[in-house]
Design a protein around this motif. Structure first.
Motif, mmCIF file in Angstrom:
data_model
loop_
_atom_site.group_PDB
_atom_site.id
_atom_site.type_symbol
_atom_site.label_atom_id
_atom_site.label_comp_id
_atom_site.label_asym_id
_atom_site.label_seq_id
_atom_site.Cartn_x
_atom_site.Cartn_y
_atom_site.Cartn_z
ATOM 1 N N LEU A 1 8.762 -14.813 -1.101
ATOM 2 C CA LEU A 1 10.000 -14.653 -0.337
ATOM 3 C C LEU A 1 11.146 -15.414 -0.983
ATOM 4 O O LEU A 1 12.305 -15.070 -0.832
ATOM 5 C CB LEU A 1 9.827 -15.204 1.082
ATOM 6 C CG LEU A 1 9.004 -14.394 2.053
ATOM 7 C CD1 LEU A 1 8.741 -15.221 3.291
ATOM 8 C CD2 LEU A 1 9.718 -13.102 2.412
ATOM 9 N N SER B 1 6.486 -8.953 -10.161
ATOM 10 C CA SER B 1 5.589 -9.343 -9.083
ATOM 11 C C SER B 1 5.615 -8.217 -8.068
ATOM 12 O O SER B 1 6.559 -7.439 -8.009
ATOM 13 C CB SER B 1 6.082 -10.636 -8.461
ATOM 14 O OG SER B 1 7.339 -10.424 -7.858
ATOM 15 N N GLY C 1 8.314 -6.845 -6.105
ATOM 16 C CA GLY C 1 8.463 -8.131 -5.434
ATOM 17 C C GLY C 1 9.912 -8.577 -5.280
ATOM 18 O O GLY C 1 10.294 -9.206 -4.294
ATOM 19 N N TRP D 1 -6.517 -6.517 -2.576
ATOM 20 C CA TRP D 1 -5.190 -6.378 -3.208
ATOM 21 C C TRP D 1 -5.129 -5.101 -4.029
ATOM 22 O O TRP D 1 -4.133 -4.388 -4.041
ATOM 23 C CB TRP D 1 -4.924 -7.614 -4.047
ATOM 24 C CG TRP D 1 -3.695 -7.647 -4.905
ATOM 25 C CD1 TRP D 1 -3.652 -7.851 -6.255
ATOM 26 C CD2 TRP D 1 -2.328 -7.535 -4.494
ATOM 27 N NE1 TRP D 1 -2.348 -7.853 -6.705
ATOM 28 C CE2 TRP D 1 -1.514 -7.664 -5.645
ATOM 29 C CE3 TRP D 1 -1.692 -7.324 -3.261
ATOM 30 C CZ2 TRP D 1 -0.108 -7.606 -5.615
ATOM 31 C CZ3 TRP D 1 -0.299 -7.257 -3.230
ATOM 32 C CH2 TRP D 1 0.477 -7.397 -4.389
ATOM 33 N N PHE E 1 11.506 -6.981 -2.287
ATOM 34 C CA PHE E 1 11.044 -7.692 -1.098
ATOM 35 C C PHE E 1 11.842 -8.984 -0.894
ATOM 36 O O PHE E 1 12.414 -9.220 0.167
ATOM 37 C CB PHE E 1 9.559 -7.988 -1.289
ATOM 38 C CG PHE E 1 8.895 -8.747 -0.171
ATOM 39 C CD1 PHE E 1 8.511 -10.072 -0.362
ATOM 40 C CD2 PHE E 1 8.620 -8.134 1.036
ATOM 41 C CE1 PHE E 1 7.873 -10.784 0.656
ATOM 42 C CE2 PHE E 1 7.982 -8.829 2.057
ATOM 43 C CZ PHE E 1 7.607 -10.153 1.864
ATOM 44 N N MET F 1 -3.649 -10.048 -0.172
ATOM 45 C CA MET F 1 -3.453 -8.628 0.125
ATOM 46 C C MET F 1 -2.000 -8.287 0.390
ATOM 47 O O MET F 1 -1.529 -7.213 0.053
ATOM 48 C CB MET F 1 -4.199 -8.238 1.404
ATOM 49 C CG MET F 1 -5.611 -7.882 1.244
ATOM 50 S SD MET F 1 -6.358 -7.715 2.861
ATOM 51 C CE MET F 1 -5.753 -6.092 3.326
ATOM 52 N N PHE F 2 -1.323 -9.153 1.089
ATOM 53 C CA PHE F 2 0.029 -8.802 1.528
ATOM 54 C C PHE F 2 1.124 -9.416 0.683
ATOM 55 O O PHE F 2 2.197 -8.846 0.564
ATOM 56 C CB PHE F 2 0.213 -9.177 3.007
ATOM 57 C CG PHE F 2 -0.617 -8.330 3.925
ATOM 58 C CD1 PHE F 2 -1.751 -8.844 4.539
ATOM 59 C CD2 PHE F 2 -0.276 -7.007 4.140
ATOM 60 C CE1 PHE F 2 -2.534 -8.043 5.362
ATOM 61 C CE2 PHE F 2 -1.056 -6.201 4.963
ATOM 62 C CZ PHE F 2 -2.183 -6.721 5.575
ATOM 63 N N LEU F 3 0.851 -10.571 0.095
ATOM 64 C CA LEU F 3 1.879 -11.230 -0.706
ATOM 65 C C LEU F 3 1.536 -11.284 -2.186
ATOM 66 O O LEU F 3 2.347 -11.699 -2.995
ATOM 67 C CB LEU F 3 2.112 -12.662 -0.206
ATOM 68 C CG LEU F 3 2.868 -12.782 1.119
ATOM 69 C CD1 LEU F 3 2.897 -14.229 1.581
ATOM 70 C CD2 LEU F 3 4.300 -12.273 0.964
ATOM 71 N N GLY F 4 0.330 -10.917 -2.513
ATOM 72 C CA GLY F 4 -0.066 -10.937 -3.915
ATOM 73 C C GLY F 4 -0.411 -12.303 -4.453
ATOM 74 O O GLY F 4 -0.754 -12.446 -5.615
ATOM 75 N N LYS G 1 1.683 -0.995 -3.315
ATOM 76 C CA LYS G 1 2.552 -2.152 -3.569
ATOM 77 C C LYS G 1 3.996 -1.735 -3.818
ATOM 78 O O LYS G 1 4.268 -0.594 -4.186
ATOM 79 C CB LYS G 1 2.033 -2.903 -4.808
ATOM 80 C CG LYS G 1 0.600 -3.380 -4.672
ATOM 81 C CD LYS G 1 0.100 -3.920 -5.999
ATOM 82 C CE LYS G 1 -1.368 -4.294 -5.965
ATOM 83 N NZ LYS G 1 -2.270 -3.217 -5.588
ATOM 84 N N VAL G 2 4.880 -2.688 -3.615
ATOM 85 C CA VAL G 2 6.280 -2.481 -3.990
ATOM 86 C C VAL G 2 6.746 -3.659 -4.834
ATOM 87 O O VAL G 2 6.115 -4.709 -4.850
ATOM 88 C CB VAL G 2 7.239 -2.340 -2.784
ATOM 89 C CG1 VAL G 2 6.886 -1.157 -1.928
ATOM 90 C CG2 VAL G 2 7.289 -3.610 -1.966
ATOM 91 N N VAL H 1 4.358 -6.992 -3.848
ATOM 92 C CA VAL H 1 3.805 -7.328 -2.545
ATOM 93 C C VAL H 1 3.349 -6.033 -1.897
ATOM 94 O O VAL H 1 3.653 -4.944 -2.378
ATOM 95 C CB VAL H 1 4.839 -8.037 -1.630
ATOM 96 C CG1 VAL H 1 5.341 -9.321 -2.251
ATOM 97 C CG2 VAL H 1 5.972 -7.115 -1.272
ATOM 98 N N ALA H 2 2.639 -6.169 -0.784
ATOM 99 C CA ALA H 2 2.155 -4.975 -0.095
ATOM 100 C C ALA H 2 3.327 -4.186 0.467
ATOM 101 O O ALA H 2 4.244 -4.754 1.065
ATOM 102 C CB ALA H 2 1.204 -5.364 1.034
ATOM 103 N N GLU H 3 3.280 -2.894 0.282
ATOM 104 C CA GLU H 3 4.356 -2.036 0.777
ATOM 105 C C GLU H 3 4.491 -2.137 2.298
ATOM 106 O O GLU H 3 5.599 -2.120 2.832
ATOM 107 C CB GLU H 3 4.087 -0.593 0.377
ATOM 108 C CG GLU H 3 5.131 0.364 0.916
ATOM 109 C CD GLU H 3 5.080 1.706 0.250
ATOM 110 O OE1 GLU H 3 4.083 2.408 0.430
ATOM 111 O OE2 GLU H 3 6.052 2.045 -0.459
ATOM 112 N N LEU I 1 7.013 -16.528 7.709
ATOM 113 C CA LEU I 1 5.571 -16.620 7.435
ATOM 114 C C LEU I 1 4.837 -17.299 8.584
ATOM 115 O O LEU I 1 3.693 -16.951 8.897
ATOM 116 C CB LEU I 1 5.315 -17.387 6.137
ATOM 117 C CG LEU I 1 5.718 -16.684 4.839
ATOM 118 C CD1 LEU I 1 5.398 -17.584 3.646
ATOM 119 C CD2 LEU I 1 5.008 -15.352 4.691
#
Lengths: 169, 188
Positions: B118, A9, B22, B14, B25, B91-94, B19-20, A11-13, B137
């Motif tokens: 998260l 998965s 998950g 998106w 994160f 966009m931010f969490l996919g 991206k990185v 998420v945005a960097e 959030l």
């Protein structure tokens, strides 16, 4: 060797980076020492410890880890390639070893330092230290879960180029 | 804009994002929450801290949202909710959220989130059952919406980590911050 590819998965960097910076703030907030040097060391330790948790648990869920042998060099190569790629969008550039327990990983364009751009003001430099402390913790945590006890420290040659030194205990 | 075009806009946006991983994160968030729990004796303090942290993040994310979402300004709070759920979350969490539970006045709604990046692989020990693990959030939403002139309060009312079957954020509009305030939202 076969196996289902790990579904990753993402998420945005930008969200991740802002989160990481908030994590640094948490590390700084509860340190109450008056002496700036002692403060800096405590903060460093806290950030490194957070990184350790991340690295240790990241390895836990890496399926490809199960295919590795036990030799430190093989495990560190795994870190340089697979883990680096997963965390920092590229493999580490170079790995050197003295074959006596010391490894030096070189990354000429360390992803997390790139965002500093050309900034060299004191808070940018402080941020770069936090970033590397966090990364060192991740590496140490990952290696620990791979069975290697080590000390890891980083040096910036010139942003964004840096080296990570691993001393196996 | 229709629901389908919001979803499409979300996918397109998106696609534009760097991206990185998950896990990185989720694990970073987890390590941070762990430290907060160690630093604070009251779990409510941790919940509050997470919310404030989210606010700091939300006020910064909104610029990138406006730059990269490719959308015209929303026609009001109702459309804003859809855009948050289908474009911003994506966009931010996919992942996308569903908007539901509107009150008759159109000032309160819920966001249902099936997947919470998260909380990947997180289990809450019993002693932390009052922890709102993903409270950050709520702050992110509050900060971001404030930047587009909506002062809101956001609560995590249902949480999969606490045994509920879905994650639900309840968003309540408190004030529209602009010069000409309509009668309904005027503070007295």
């Amino acid at each position: 060797m076969s196996g289902a590819p790990e579904i990753e998965s993402s998420v945005a960097e930008s969200f991740f980076e802002l989160l990481m910076f908030e994590a640094f703030r948490v590390a700084k907030d509860s340190v109450s020492s008056e002496d700036p040097e002692a403060r800096a060391q405590l903060v460093k330790g806290r950030i490194e410890a957070m990184g350790f948790d991340v690295g240790y648990r990241k390895i836990e869920r890496s399926a490809s880890v199960k295919l590795l042998g036990r030799h430190p060099l093989e495990l560190i190569k795994f870190v340089c390639k697979d883990l680096w790629l997963s965390l920092f969008q590229k493999q580490a550039d170079r790995l050197q070893t003295n074959h006596r327990g010391m490894f030096v990983l070189n990354d000429g364009n360390f992803h997390w330092l790139k965002r500093l751009g050309k900034r060299r003001d004191p808070s940018a430099l402080e941020l770069s230290e936090h970033i590397l402390d966090f990364a060192c913790g991740i590496l140490r945590g990952a290696l620990t879960n791979l069975g290697i006890q080590s000390a890891v420290y980083a040096e910036i040659k010139e942003i964004p180029s840096c080296t990570f030194t691993v001393k196996v205990k | 804009m229709s629901a389908r075009s919001h979803a499409r806009a979300g996918d397109v946006a998106w696609g534009r994002m760097t991206k990185v991983n998950g896990e990185l994160f989720a694990l970073t968030y987890g390590a941070m929450v762990k430290r907060l729990l160690e630093d604070h004796s009251e779990i409510d303090e941790v919940n509050e801290h997470l919310e404030k942290m989210g606010y700091n993040i939300g006020i910064r994310l909104v610029d990138e949202f406006l730059a990269k979402s490719g959308l015209p300004p929303c026609s009001g709070f109702v459309e804003t909710a859809e855009v948050v759920a289908k474009v911003a979350f994506r966009m931010f969490l996919g992942v996308t959220a569903d908007v539901t539970g509107w009150n008759p006045e159109g000032t309160v709604f819920s966001l249902l989130l099936a997947d919470n990046p998260l909380a990947e692989f997180v289990e809450l020990p019993r002693q932390y059952r009052t922890l709102s693990y993903s409270n950050i959030l709520c702050g992110v939403l509050r900060g971001a919406l404030e930047m587009i002139q909506y002062r809101v309060e956001v609560q995590f009312v249902r949480d999969v980590l606490r045994g509920d079957d879905v994650n639900e954020l309840r968003v309540e509009l408190k004030e529209i911050m602009n010069e000409e305030m309509s009668e309904e939202y005027k503070e007295d």
